[in-house]
Scaffold this motif. Structure first.
Motif, PDB file in Angstrom:
ATOM      1  N   ASN A  74       0.836  -1.198   0.000  1.00 31.91           N
ATOM      2  CA  ASN A  74       0.000   0.000   0.000  1.00 31.91           C
ATOM      3  C   ASN A  74       0.870   1.248   0.000  1.00 31.91           C
ATOM      4  O   ASN A  74       2.076   1.168  -0.256  1.00 31.91           O
ATOM      5  CB  ASN A  74      -1.013  -0.004   1.153  1.00 31.91           C
ATOM      6  N   GLU A  75       0.239   2.370   0.261  1.00 32.94           N
ATOM      7  CA  GLU A  75       0.872   3.680   0.095  1.00 32.94           C
ATOM      8  C   GLU A  75       2.166   3.848   0.878  1.00 32.94           C
ATOM      9  O   GLU A  75       2.223   3.572   2.081  1.00 32.94           O
ATOM     10  CB  GLU A  75      -0.127   4.755   0.517  1.00 32.94           C
ATOM     11  N   LEU A 130       6.130  -2.097  -9.252  1.00 30.16           N
ATOM     12  CA  LEU A 130       5.146  -1.496  -8.353  1.00 30.16           C
ATOM     13  C   LEU A 130       4.621  -0.196  -8.932  1.00 30.16           C
ATOM     14  O   LEU A 130       5.308   0.462  -9.721  1.00 30.16           O
ATOM     15  CB  LEU A 130       5.788  -1.205  -6.995  1.00 30.16           C
ATOM     16  N   GLY A 131       3.420   0.178  -8.515  1.00 29.10           N
ATOM     17  CA  GLY A 131       2.907   1.483  -8.870  1.00 29.10           C
ATOM     18  C   GLY A 131       3.676   2.579  -8.151  1.00 29.10           C
ATOM     19  O   GLY A 131       4.390   2.326  -7.175  1.00 29.10           O
ATOM     20  N   GLN A 134       3.219   2.712  -4.376  1.00 29.33           N
ATOM     21  CA  GLN A 134       3.175   1.441  -3.652  1.00 29.33           C
ATOM     22  C   GLN A 134       4.489   1.075  -2.978  1.00 29.33           C
ATOM     23  O   GLN A 134       5.564   1.221  -3.579  1.00 29.33           O
ATOM     24  CB  GLN A 134       2.810   0.298  -4.608  1.00 29.33           C
TER      25      GLN A 134
ATOM     26  N   PHE C  63      -2.166  -7.997 -11.296  1.00 31.33           N
ATOM     27  CA  PHE C  63      -1.645  -7.087 -10.270  1.00 31.33           C
ATOM     28  C   PHE C  63      -2.191  -5.678 -10.470  1.00 31.33           C
ATOM     29  O   PHE C  63      -2.245  -5.175 -11.599  1.00 31.33           O
ATOM     30  CB  PHE C  63      -0.114  -7.061 -10.375  1.00 31.33           C
ATOM     31  N   VAL C  64      -2.599  -5.043  -9.371  1.00 32.11           N
ATOM     32  CA  VAL C  64      -3.116  -3.670  -9.405  1.00 32.11           C
ATOM     33  C   VAL C  64      -2.031  -2.720  -8.889  1.00 32.11           C
ATOM     34  O   VAL C  64      -1.681  -2.777  -7.711  1.00 32.11           O
ATOM     35  CB  VAL C  64      -4.369  -3.549  -8.518  1.00 32.11           C
ATOM     36  N   PRO C  65      -1.491  -1.847  -9.722  1.00 30.40           N
ATOM     37  CA  PRO C  65      -0.413  -0.942  -9.284  1.00 30.40           C
ATOM     38  C   PRO C  65      -0.938   0.342  -8.643  1.00 30.40           C
ATOM     39  O   PRO C  65      -0.386   1.414  -8.867  1.00 30.40           O
ATOM     40  CB  PRO C  65       0.344  -0.666 -10.587  1.00 30.40           C
ATOM     41  N   HIS C  66      -2.010   0.227  -7.855  1.00 29.64           N
ATOM     42  CA  HIS C  66      -2.628   1.382  -7.193  1.00 29.64           C
ATOM     43  C   HIS C  66      -2.819   1.065  -5.709  1.00 29.64           C
ATOM     44  O   HIS C  66      -2.819  -0.098  -5.318  1.00 29.64           O
ATOM     45  CB  HIS C  66      -3.981   1.710  -7.823  1.00 29.64           C
ATOM     46  N   THR C  67      -3.034   2.124  -4.904  1.00 24.92           N
ATOM     47  CA  THR C  67      -3.157   1.920  -3.456  1.00 24.92           C
ATOM     48  C   THR C  67      -4.585   2.120  -2.937  1.00 24.92           C
ATOM     49  O   THR C  67      -4.838   1.959  -1.741  1.00 24.92           O
ATOM     50  CB  THR C  67      -2.209   2.875  -2.700  1.00 24.92           C
ATOM     51  N   THR C 117      -3.899  -6.727  -3.595  1.00 27.18           N
ATOM     52  CA  THR C 117      -3.490  -6.079  -4.840  1.00 27.18           C
ATOM     53  C   THR C 117      -3.234  -7.049  -5.980  1.00 27.18           C
ATOM     54  O   THR C 117      -2.927  -6.613  -7.084  1.00 27.18           O
ATOM     55  CB  THR C 117      -2.204  -5.269  -4.619  1.00 27.18           C
TER      56      THR C 117
END
Lengths: 155, 155, 155
Positions: A74-75, A130-131, A134, C63-67, C117
């Protein structure tokens, strides 16, 4: 939040760092938590394992071999997000709730199960894909303790 | 908690056990639950698939092809932990809560989504590299039923 | 629920679609959400990536590259299940709850962490080996936004 390399002889035989013949790398990281509940950003250390593996494209799997800790993504910008996360979990799974488990840490087991024991991240061009916001976080729910993370890079 | 091998002709074509040419093994395990909500320890059966695969280093992926059941990893020593887990989930997601889903098992869908449909475990020296107190559990949330687990070993 | 292909130049270098020499395929999908919280069925688009990869046996990682968004697998038949899911999450993690995060979307971060995620699905005979009632859903918790999904197919 302390993060430190710690020798853990009991697991050394099982998970000593090495590059396998088939190109898979398994590495063990040590994490030390300083509170009952806290999160530890391990992104840079996981990236180091990916870099050392030489894998350019694949996935990286991060596994927690414990039952009262977890790992999540997460963030990584505003630390308040992590405080909100820990407080939300405390609200959902209170430390005292008439649990049957005699060790008194049943809530930590439940939280670990909700968050999960592993995360998998794509690897592209030798980097964790990673985003932008993230980070990979070790989640301690029954500290302080010396903990482990098992990182596997699959080419 | 009954666990039993059950023939499931509908999936036999899709997932019949075999070692693939590229070294990946996919195997289907049958799990029978005896209550509406319960957990079934499947660690030994998953380890058997890993052993039969011949894979020494890699990861093992355990997948639940159902929408009202899940799989998680947690303590295998004190059964009270699993009771606390099931009761905490009941408190978070009550069976009756004004849901819209007409089948009456909406809570089971939500619980399955919170726990997750798969787990991935490192494989080292041909063994699931689980922590000392960890077991792999199938989580039934709308039983009793005959269920499946899909185990994939990636070398 | 709109789903649309959107150019995202910032990620194009990182994740442009291509078949790698070692047989791994990484592909980026664009997802557009239309509400603050909603789910978007991406099963068909993920299957297309699997089909194009040519991989017959392996696993597919989404995979989701967001938080403030996640991905999960659940029922694809009755849309009411998805409404019950979103409402249950709202009940567990209310939008307003005295959070510290200044952006006002702390609840979305917590929900994303609970749901996760990424998801991994077995691939058999070139198809996602999902159960009969399972679909792969992108979960938006802080929309509407243009989002990404990173799909990796491991042979």
């Amino acid at each position: 939040m302390e993060v430190e390399a710690i020798a853990r002889p009991d697991l050394d035989g099982l998970l000593r760092s090495r590059r396998m013949a088939d190109g898979i790398r398994i590495e063990r990281l040590a994490v030390r938590s300083g509170k009952r509940a806290e999160v530890v950003d391990v992104t840079d250390r996981v990236q180091r394992v990916v870099s050392q593996s030489g894998v350019k494209t694949g996935v990286c799997h991060v596994f927690v071999p414990h039952t009262t800790a977890g790992v999540f993504i997460n963030e990584n910008a505003d630390p308040a997000v992590m405080q909100d996360f820990l407080q939300s979990l405390d609200r959902l799974v209170p430390w005292e709730q008439g649990y049957q488990h005699a060790e008194g840490n049943a809530a930590a087991h439940v939280k670990a199960t909700l968050i999960g024991t592993s995360q998998t991240v794509p690897v592209h061009d030798g980097r964790l894909a990673l985003g932008r916001w993230q980070g990979i976080y070790f989640a301690e729910f029954d500290g302080p303790r010396d903990r482990q993370l098992t990182v596997t890079v699959l080419p």
